[in-house]
Design an enzyme around this catalytic site. Structure first.
Site, PDB file in Angstrom:
ATOM      1  N   CYS A   1     -18.204   5.023 -20.142  1.00 59.87           N
ATOM      2  CA  CYS A   1     -19.444   5.008 -19.296  1.00 59.87           C
ATOM      3  C   CYS A   1     -20.427   3.898 -20.161  1.00 59.87           C
ATOM      4  CB  CYS A   1     -19.979   6.230 -18.944  1.00 59.87           C
ATOM      5  SG  CYS A   1     -18.726   7.226 -18.230  1.00 59.87           S
TER       6      CYS A   1
ATOM      7  N   CYS B   1     -20.217   0.615 -18.676  1.00 59.50           N
ATOM      8  CA  CYS B   1     -19.979   0.450 -17.176  1.00 59.50           C
ATOM      9  C   CYS B   1     -21.152  -0.222 -16.708  1.00 59.50           C
ATOM     10  CB  CYS B   1     -19.731   1.848 -16.746  1.00 59.50           C
ATOM     11  SG  CYS B   1     -19.940   1.958 -15.071  1.00 59.50           S
TER      12      CYS B   1
ATOM     13  N   LEU C   1      11.247   6.011  -6.255  1.00 57.83           N
ATOM     14  CA  LEU C   1       9.825   6.155  -5.803  1.00 57.83           C
ATOM     15  C   LEU C   1       9.465   7.599  -5.275  1.00 57.83           C
ATOM     16  CD1 LEU C   1       9.060   2.944  -3.933  1.00 57.83           C
ATOM     17  CD2 LEU C   1       8.110   3.598  -6.242  1.00 57.83           C
ATOM     18  N   GLY C   2      10.364   8.435  -4.637  1.00 56.89           N
ATOM     19  CA  GLY C   2      10.243   9.685  -4.211  1.00 56.89           C
ATOM     20  C   GLY C   2       9.361   9.539  -2.894  1.00 56.89           C
ATOM     21  N   TYR C   3       9.211  10.860  -2.240  1.00 52.66           N
ATOM     22  CA  TYR C   3       8.647  10.703  -1.010  1.00 52.66           C
ATOM     23  C   TYR C   3       9.506   9.968   0.197  1.00 52.66           C
ATOM     24  CZ  TYR C   3       4.999  13.564  -2.354  1.00 52.66           C
ATOM     25  OH  TYR C   3       4.036  14.636  -2.924  1.00 52.66           O
TER      26      TYR C   3
ATOM     27  N   CYS D   1     -25.509   5.935 -12.554  1.00 50.91           N
ATOM     28  CA  CYS D   1     -24.739   6.831 -12.227  1.00 50.91           C
ATOM     29  C   CYS D   1     -25.133   8.110 -12.521  1.00 50.91           C
ATOM     30  CB  CYS D   1     -23.449   6.710 -12.928  1.00 50.91           C
ATOM     31  SG  CYS D   1     -22.133   7.937 -12.802  1.00 50.91           S
TER      32      CYS D   1
ATOM     33  N   TYR E   1      -6.215   5.619   5.393  1.00 50.34           N
ATOM     34  CA  TYR E   1      -6.507   4.975   4.457  1.00 50.34           C
ATOM     35  C   TYR E   1      -5.494   3.566   4.571  1.00 50.34           C
ATOM     36  CZ  TYR E   1      -5.137   2.703   0.121  1.00 50.34           C
ATOM     37  OH  TYR E   1      -5.092   1.936  -0.911  1.00 50.34           O
TER      38      TYR E   1
ATOM     39  N   ASP F   1      -9.399   6.043  -1.316  1.00 49.69           N
ATOM     40  CA  ASP F   1      -8.261   6.494  -2.158  1.00 49.69           C
ATOM     41  C   ASP F   1      -8.510   7.430  -3.171  1.00 49.69           C
ATOM     42  OD1 ASP F   1      -8.994   4.775  -3.625  1.00 49.69           O
ATOM     43  OD2 ASP F   1      -7.035   3.844  -4.031  1.00 49.69           O
TER      44      ASP F   1
ATOM     45  N   GLN G   1       3.131   5.811  -3.944  1.00 47.80           N
ATOM     46  CA  GLN G   1       3.898   6.386  -4.773  1.00 47.80           C
ATOM     47  C   GLN G   1       4.039   6.172  -6.262  1.00 47.80           C
ATOM     48  OE1 GLN G   1       4.821   7.567  -1.314  1.00 47.80           O
ATOM     49  NE2 GLN G   1       6.501   8.238  -2.927  1.00 47.80           N
TER      50      GLN G   1
ATOM     51  N   GLU H   1       0.786  -1.344   0.061  1.00 44.92           N
ATOM     52  CA  GLU H   1       0.045  -0.047  -0.121  1.00 44.92           C
ATOM     53  C   GLU H   1       0.969   1.429  -0.215  1.00 44.92           C
ATOM     54  OE1 GLU H   1      -3.040   0.309  -0.690  1.00 44.92           O
ATOM     55  OE2 GLU H   1      -3.619  -1.694  -0.868  1.00 44.92           O
TER      56      GLU H   1
HETATM   57  S1  SF4 Z   1     -19.300   4.978 -12.403  1.00 48.42           S
HETATM   58 FE1  SF4 Z   1     -20.402   6.635 -14.003  1.00 48.42          FE
HETATM   59  S2  SF4 Z   1     -18.827   7.780 -14.416  1.00 48.42           S
HETATM   60 FE2  SF4 Z   1     -17.723   6.056 -13.461  1.00 48.42          FE
HETATM   61  S3  SF4 Z   1     -17.310   4.806 -15.341  1.00 48.42           S
HETATM   62 FE3  SF4 Z   1     -19.549   4.358 -14.715  1.00 48.42          FE
HETATM   63  S4  SF4 Z   1     -20.903   5.633 -15.643  1.00 48.42           S
HETATM   64 FE4  SF4 Z   1     -18.954   6.330 -15.938  1.00 48.42          FE
END
Ligand code: SF4
Length: 365
Positions: A211, A214, A92-94, A220, A132, A150, A54, A49
């Site tokens: 989307c 998705c 990796l930095g930081y 959404c 986190y 995150d 990084q 994690e």
């Molecule tokens: S959650 Fe919403 S914004 Fe994200 S990929 Fe699916 S449809 Fe697109």
């Protein structure tokens, strides 16, 4: 139907159980096979994690494998020399994160008999471990119900619920953590956390997510309103100012000179060449007249100068660095001084260095 639920006054109203189910279904088909996903060892989860904070997974994987080979458990990391830990972290930095890893490993060795504590609050009290990372460790190792939030989770939730509370505020962090906690499938919190993070990393990506394909395209809110690119919302645009660094690779025979960064900066305890820093770009003439540089070479003659790398850009969160490396041949060893020390040029690779120095060493021949 889109949005038959609402998140209001800290409570989700409406049916949202399907979100966790769909995320996990999607995850079981699309997840990447990664070594830290097949372990419940809190040490390995912790290291993965921190590395992934990084860098991206592809690069992080190599660092993780190398790190694990050399430091396979808390004891080996705790017993190592800090300089070696920094060397394994190089690039990796930081670097404060690597120092914190080392320090925390020593605390676990000395105060917890080398066994990671199983309690969220105890884990969070360890150096360098915040909400986190603590949530990732306890949920992945012991399936405890703490939500991980995150950048990937912020992005998915803010789009899905059309939340415009800035994610870079404490209010935003609390809000999203509360929301993720309420959505979490309590029967399998570790799997839910993995799924929501992976979904944000692979499907609900920052720019132009797909989307149409998705699993949440019917639910959404940002997609329905064609506002995907507007989320997540951030409050602060970080101001970045330029800073010009002039490194001198001073050489005499097979000797060169290094200095170890002191102070509390991000490159603390890393090695570099003597350097002049300026808010403005400097030409060679003003550099040679710079008091600092002239003070380093009081009694020796400079045989030659050569600019090897000019204005190598390195972006930090708050500054943009421009590094120029100048090779300087001198005809006599420098007198011992507190600022820097001689080393054999052939041993430069042995020292942990920051990314700019690493770039120079890899590209200056
Ligand atoms: S959650 Fe919403 S914004 Fe994200 S990929 Fe699916 S449809 Fe697109």
């Amino acid at each position: 139907m889109v949005g038959n639920y609402v998140y209001f006054c800290g409570k989700i109203m409406g049916d949202t159980d399907f979100i966790g189910k769909k995320l996990i279904e999607w995850y079981m088909i699309n997840r990447r096979e990664l070594p830290w996903r097949s372990t419940q060892d809190p040490y390995r989860i912790w290291i993965s994690e921190v590395i992934l904070q990084q860098t991206r997974v592809v690069q992080g994987l190599n660092y993780y494998l190398r790190f694990m080979e050399r430091f396979p458990n808390v004891q080996s990391l705790a017993d190592a020399d800090e300089q070696e830990v920094l060397k394994y972290w190089q690039g990796l930095g930081y670097y404060s994160r690597a120092r914190n890893l080392h320090l925390t490993a020593q605390i676990v060795r000395d105060q917890y008999h080398g066994v990671f504590p199983k309690n969220y609050e105890q884990i969070k009290s360890l150096k360098g471990i915040g909400d986190y990372t603590a949530a990732a460790i306890v949920s992945f190792a012991w399936n405890l119900p703490y939500p991980v939030v995150d950048g990937n989770v912020f992005r998915f939730l803010s789009r899905f619920f059309l939340i415009d509370i800035p994610i870079d505020t404490q209010k935003g962090k609390n809000y999203f953590m509360e929301l993720a906690g309420q959505l979490m499938d309590r029967s399998q919190p570790g799997l839910f956390n993995q799924a929501i993070m992976e979904f944000g990393a692979l499907q609900c990506i920052p720019a132009s997510p797909d989307c149409l394909h998705c699993p949440f395209s019917d639910n959404c809110l940002a997609f329905a309103r064609q506002a995907v690119a507007d989320y997540p919302v951030k409050q602060h645009k970080t101001q970045t100012k330029g800073l010009y660094l002039y490194y001198f690779h001073i050489r005499q025979g097979s000797t060169t000179y290094l200095t170890k960064r002191a102070g509390k900066g991000i490159w603390q305890n890393l090695f570099e060449f003597p350097m002049v820093e300026s808010e403005q770009p400097l030409d060679l003439e003003s550099l040679l007249q710079n008091d600092l540089f002239a003070g380093w070479l009081p009694a020796v003659a400079v045989a030659s100068f050569r600019i090897r790398i000019q204005n190598r850009k390195h972006v930090l969160s708050h500054r943009i660095l421009y590094a120029t490396f100048i090779e300087v041949y001198i005809n006599k060893e420098l007198a011992p001084n507190e600022r820097f020390f001689p080393v054999e040029t052939s041993t430069l690779e042995d020292y942990p260095v920051h990314r700019l120095m690493q770039y120079y060493l890899e590209n200056s021949d």
